[in-house]
Scaffold this motif. Structure first.
Motif, mmCIF file in Angstrom:
data_model
loop_
_atom_site.group_PDB
_atom_site.id
_atom_site.type_symbol
_atom_site.label_atom_id
_atom_site.label_comp_id
_atom_site.label_asym_id
_atom_site.label_seq_id
_atom_site.Cartn_x
_atom_site.Cartn_y
_atom_site.Cartn_z
ATOM 1 N N GLU A 214 -0.848 -2.392 -5.209
ATOM 2 C CA GLU A 214 -1.397 -2.723 -3.906
ATOM 3 C C GLU A 214 -2.669 -3.530 -4.120
ATOM 4 O O GLU A 214 -3.046 -3.835 -5.251
ATOM 5 C CB GLU A 214 -1.700 -1.464 -3.086
ATOM 6 C CG GLU A 214 -2.728 -0.514 -3.695
ATOM 7 C CD GLU A 214 -2.078 0.561 -4.549
ATOM 8 O OE1 GLU A 214 -1.218 0.203 -5.398
ATOM 9 O OE2 GLU A 214 -2.427 1.741 -4.392
ATOM 10 N N GLN A 215 -3.374 -3.825 -3.036
ATOM 11 C CA GLN A 215 -4.580 -4.619 -3.210
ATOM 12 C C GLN A 215 -5.613 -3.819 -4.002
ATOM 13 O O GLN A 215 -5.743 -2.604 -3.828
ATOM 14 C CB GLN A 215 -5.116 -5.134 -1.884
ATOM 15 C CG GLN A 215 -6.017 -4.246 -1.083
ATOM 16 C CD GLN A 215 -6.496 -4.980 0.168
ATOM 17 O OE1 GLN A 215 -5.737 -5.229 1.095
ATOM 18 N NE2 GLN A 215 -7.772 -5.319 0.203
ATOM 19 N N THR A 216 -6.269 -4.521 -4.900
ATOM 20 C CA THR A 216 -7.239 -3.896 -5.790
ATOM 21 C C THR A 216 -8.598 -4.522 -5.514
ATOM 22 O O THR A 216 -8.778 -5.734 -5.676
ATOM 23 C CB THR A 216 -6.842 -4.136 -7.259
ATOM 24 O OG1 THR A 216 -5.494 -3.684 -7.440
ATOM 25 C CG2 THR A 216 -7.757 -3.399 -8.209
ATOM 26 N N GLU A 217 -9.519 -3.700 -5.055
ATOM 27 C CA GLU A 217 -10.869 -4.204 -4.779
ATOM 28 C C GLU A 217 -11.499 -4.577 -6.108
ATOM 29 O O GLU A 217 -11.645 -3.730 -6.991
ATOM 30 C CB GLU A 217 -11.696 -3.116 -4.095
ATOM 31 C CG GLU A 217 -11.146 -2.733 -2.731
ATOM 32 C CD GLU A 217 -11.784 -1.480 -2.164
ATOM 33 O OE1 GLU A 217 -12.541 -0.792 -2.894
ATOM 34 O OE2 GLU A 217 -11.533 -1.179 -0.986
ATOM 35 N N GLU B 57 -7.188 1.942 -1.330
ATOM 36 C CA GLU B 57 -6.420 1.039 -2.183
ATOM 37 C C GLU B 57 -6.835 1.312 -3.623
ATOM 38 O O GLU B 57 -7.334 2.390 -3.925
ATOM 39 C CB GLU B 57 -6.701 -0.411 -1.774
ATOM 40 C CG GLU B 57 -6.674 -0.666 -0.269
ATOM 41 C CD GLU B 57 -5.311 -0.491 0.392
ATOM 42 O OE1 GLU B 57 -4.289 -0.610 -0.310
ATOM 43 O OE2 GLU B 57 -5.255 -0.227 1.611
ATOM 44 N N CYS C 13 0.838 -1.198 0.000
ATOM 45 C CA CYS C 13 0.000 0.000 0.000
ATOM 46 C C CYS C 13 0.875 1.250 0.000
ATOM 47 O O CYS C 13 2.081 1.178 0.203
ATOM 48 C CB CYS C 13 -0.877 0.000 1.233
ATOM 49 S SG CYS C 13 0.126 -0.032 2.726
ATOM 50 N N ASP D 101 -1.091 4.385 4.894
ATOM 51 C CA ASP D 101 -2.281 3.582 4.648
ATOM 52 C C ASP D 101 -3.232 3.670 5.841
ATOM 53 O O ASP D 101 -4.439 3.871 5.681
ATOM 54 C CB ASP D 101 -1.854 2.130 4.429
ATOM 55 C CG ASP D 101 -2.982 1.260 3.904
ATOM 56 O OD1 ASP D 101 -3.637 1.686 2.924
ATOM 57 O OD2 ASP D 101 -3.210 0.175 4.451
ATOM 58 N N GLY E 72 -3.539 5.089 -3.837
ATOM 59 C CA GLY E 72 -4.607 4.265 -4.388
ATOM 60 C C GLY E 72 -5.481 4.980 -5.400
ATOM 61 O O GLY E 72 -4.996 5.775 -6.222
#
Ligand code: ADP
Ligand code: SF4
Length: 688
Positions: free
Chosen positions: A59-62, A74, A30, A354, A34
């Motif tokens: 980073e994490q992608t919804e 994110e 992160c 984050d 984002g």
């Protein structure tokens, strides 16, 4: 050039249908930017590409709107509209031949959905499990939901391909991704074919990977990120079960991405976790599958990296924080410039971006997340301006970074330090329990300065305004730091705490070796690490320690650096008594009078000494003296005087390195008046 011992790190490696150019693998991390600051995030990844990483992840992608982890910022891939921002990122990642990866996350039991207002869907029904005890519960996925979720993953995979990515990481680690929620008996209490046996709990992962292979597998690599051990005991997904899962599904993804436990376990700060801390948990997993393995461990040493590959433990060296502190880490190893590596100190300030939904900072790399906003490059400075000489007063983090960056711009720099060491506060704090890695802030800069012919360092040089006016430097940066207060003024008390005879020690006293003895109260109204560290130090030195704080948590801001729980545990283990939700109303000759922050109820704690961890006062006397002599500057040849770092306003070390860097960047630059000093993105208005 490159030391042959490290050749192994530069061997190309296949991941499914693709080949990574080397073994340097920037795992997803992160950055506080984002979806809100997509160009800033994209440029940051582009710098990693330039620095030589073989694989670079987002980073994490919804991946679907029915699951978002508000309030954390994110990336999002909910619909086609999201593709251009992600394409900008993948384009930046691929500029120097790296593989571009996207991490797809369905948060399930971790997603409160505050923004979309959708009812959260989880493997089993239950309260949302995030950092904040949100008063929201998820309902269990039924069979139709599971079919839908599989389709949403396929849709996200197709969009990822359209967005230009090479790799997809299916997130099932840190307690955050739905794959882990299916795999763990703690979050999967289903009675159908998706629950019960490990075979059943693996079913969803197998189905999604198969669906994805059909959809994009001919051109994209599919990786799976799982935790090495959920670290919650019997019910959790243990290291033994992780091994069984991987053995049972040997060829499932194209690469196994091994993280650890909760995020706190995986990204533990250096105070609690050594480099390569996960080695024992990883060892042997590679033999259970024919697919390559990546693992993390705050790797900054090329020798440790090479050992991880040679010993057959890992195929790829996974880095998040080391790639933040030094995006050019691979290139520096490639070029045989090991001493130039800017090693991560493991402070987790980057994580706080984050946790606070603000754009991230890095203590070691002040250019992190400013690559696009300010056009700052971690290895290149802007050209020198019209003046030539700079005197930097104070060799703490602010002064050292200013001197380093100014010398790269081509200025003649004199660095004057009152003491006999480089590092300022870091030279002292590195000696405190658990903080030795923080010394890297000074060590990196000391070495860089030693390599620059245009920097002269002067020790034992406590300068006065008169001294400076006599020198003839054109620019003066005052980086003289700050001093801890003894009078208790901080948050709870805005005027000094009454004291009728109790000996008081400040953090500066303890760091200078002046230690209390006997029964000691540490009063923490600072709330970052110092109170907890000094309680630990006093306990180590044999004191009977009670830590008193008005907060509900010990060292409460360290919730943002993922170490609050570890600090509390360590203090308990050290025998420190912890008194929460209590302020100190007065100090007497025999102890402290405390008062409950809720009721005001008073009580007494007897003690021989108080360690006061309150706030700091800027050492700005020299700056004020110089300002008072402004009329003499022109005759002395002085064009500018600025105060930076803790001498301007005390803050964490990262604020000081940032201030030093900013000073160096902006010297001789045109005045921008009221304009914003960075670029930003504003949401485009929809056409109604
Ligand atoms: P920062 O975090 O802002 O860099 P530090 O407190 O770490 O601040 O460092 C400040 C440094 O400045 C210390 O090493 C201190 O010895 C030095 N210093 C303070 N006053 C003077 C002065 N008048 N002349 C030279 N050095 C000074
Ligand atoms: Fe490492 Fe601290 Fe920088 Fe994070 S902020 S990358 S932990 S030095």
């Amino acid at each position: 050039m490159r030391d042959p011992r490290y050749d192994i790190l530069f061997e190309p490696q296949a991941i499914g249908p693709l080949v990574a150019k080397n073994r340097f693998y920037q795992v997803p991390h992160c950055n506080g930017a984002g979806y809100r600051d997509p160009s800033a995030a994209a440029a940051m990844r582009g710098i990693k590409a330039e620095g030589g990483w073989g694989v670079i992840f987002t980073e994490q992608t919804e991946m679907h709107h029915t699951s978002e982890i508000t309030p954390f910022i994110e990336l999002r891939l909910w619909e086609d509209q999201d593709i251009p921002a992600l394409r900008k990122m993948s384009d930046a990642m691929k500029t120097h031949g790296a593989l571009a990866g996207i991490q797809l996350a369905y948060s399930g039991i971790n997603g409160p959905n505050f923004y979309t207002k959708e009812v959260p869907l989880a493997v089993s029904a239950g309260p949302i499990r995030t950092f904040t005890n949100d008063p929201v519960q998820a309902r269990a996925l039924d069979k139709t939901d599971i079919r839908n979720l599989r389709r949403w993953f396929v849709n996200a995979a197709k969009r990822s391909k359209l967005a230009g990515f090479d790799l997809i990481c299916l997130y099932g680690a840190h307690g955050f991704g739905i794959f882990q929620h299916f795999l763990s008996r703690a979050t999967n209490q289903r009675g159908d074919e998706y629950g019960g046996s490990l075979e059943n709990r693996s079913r969803f992962a197998r189905e999604v990977v198969a669906d994805m292979r059909d959809a994009v597998g001919d051109t994209m690599g599919i990786t799976m990120r799982v935790s090495l051990d959920e670290t919650i005991g019997e019910m959790g997904f243990s290291n033994a079960e992780v091994r069984d899962f991987i053995e049972m599904n040997r060829d499932l993804p194209d690469l196994w991405d091994l993280a650890h436990g909760a995020w706190e376990d995986c990204s533990g700060p250096s105070r609690f976790k050594e480099e390569a801390a996960q080695e024992q948990l990883v060892r042997g997993i590679r033999e259970l599958s024919d697919k390559p393995v990546v693992g993390v461990g705050r790797f900054t040493s090329p020798d440790v990296m090479a050992r991880m590959i040679r010993s057959g433990t890992l195929d790829f060296i996974g880095c998040a924080r080391p790639s933040i502190a030094d995006p050019f880490l691979p290139q520096k190893i490639e070029q045989g410039r090991i001493e130039d590596i800017r090693e991560c100190i493991g402070c987790n300030i980057c994580v706080t971006g984050d946790m606070t939904q603000s754009i991230s900072r890095c203590t070691q790399n002040p250019t992190f997340m400013e690559e696009w906003r300010k056009g700052w490059h971690p290895e290149k400075m802007n050209a020198k301006g019209e003046s030539q000489s700079v005197l930097v007063v104070g060799a703490g983090p602010a002064g050292l970074e200013a001197a380093r960056a100014l010398s790269l711009r081509g200025y003649d720099v004199a660095l004057a330090e009152a003491g006999t060491a480089l590092g300022g506060r870091v030279a002292k704090e590195r000696l405190l329990p658990g903080l030795s890695a923080w010394g890297r802030v000074a060590d990196y800069r000391a070495y860089q300065l030693s390599q620059r012919p245009n920097v002269q360092t002067y020790f034992n040089s406590a300068l006065s305004a008169e001294d400076i006016l006599g020198f003839g430097f054109q620019n003066v940066a005052i980086a003289t730091g700050a001093t801890w207060r003894a009078d208790g003024v901080a948050r709870m008390h805005v005027t000094p705490i009454p004291n009728s005879g109790m000996p008081v020690f400040t953090p500066d006293d303890l760091m200078a070796g002046r230690l209390p003895s006997g029964k000691v109260v540490v009063f923490d109204d600072d709330h970052y690490y110092m109170g907890g560290v000094l309680a630990e130090l006093c306990a180590q030195k044999g004191c009977d320690v009670t830590l008193v704080t008005p907060s509900a948590y010990v060292s409460d801001w360290t919730l943002n650096t993922l170490e609050q729980g570890a600090i509390h545990r360590r203090l308990v283990a050290a025998g420190v008594k912890i008194v929460l939700n209590q302020g100190i109303a007065a100090l007497t000759s025999s102890g402290v009078s405390t008062s409950c922050v809720y009721t005001g109820a008073a009580s007494e704690i007897g003690c021989d000494a108080v360690v006061m961890v309150a706030s700091r006062i800027s050492n700005d006397g020299l700056f004020l003296d110089l300002q008072a002599r402004a009329a003499d500057w022109a005759d002395a040849g002085i064009r500018s005087v600025k105060v930076i770092g803790d001498a301007c306003a005390p803050g964490p070390i990262a604020w000081a390195t940032y201030a030093g860097h900013r000073y160096a960047r902006e010297l001789d630059m045109p005045d921008i008046g009221d304009a914003l000093p960075f670029r930003r993105e504003v949401t485009a208005l929809a056409v109604d």
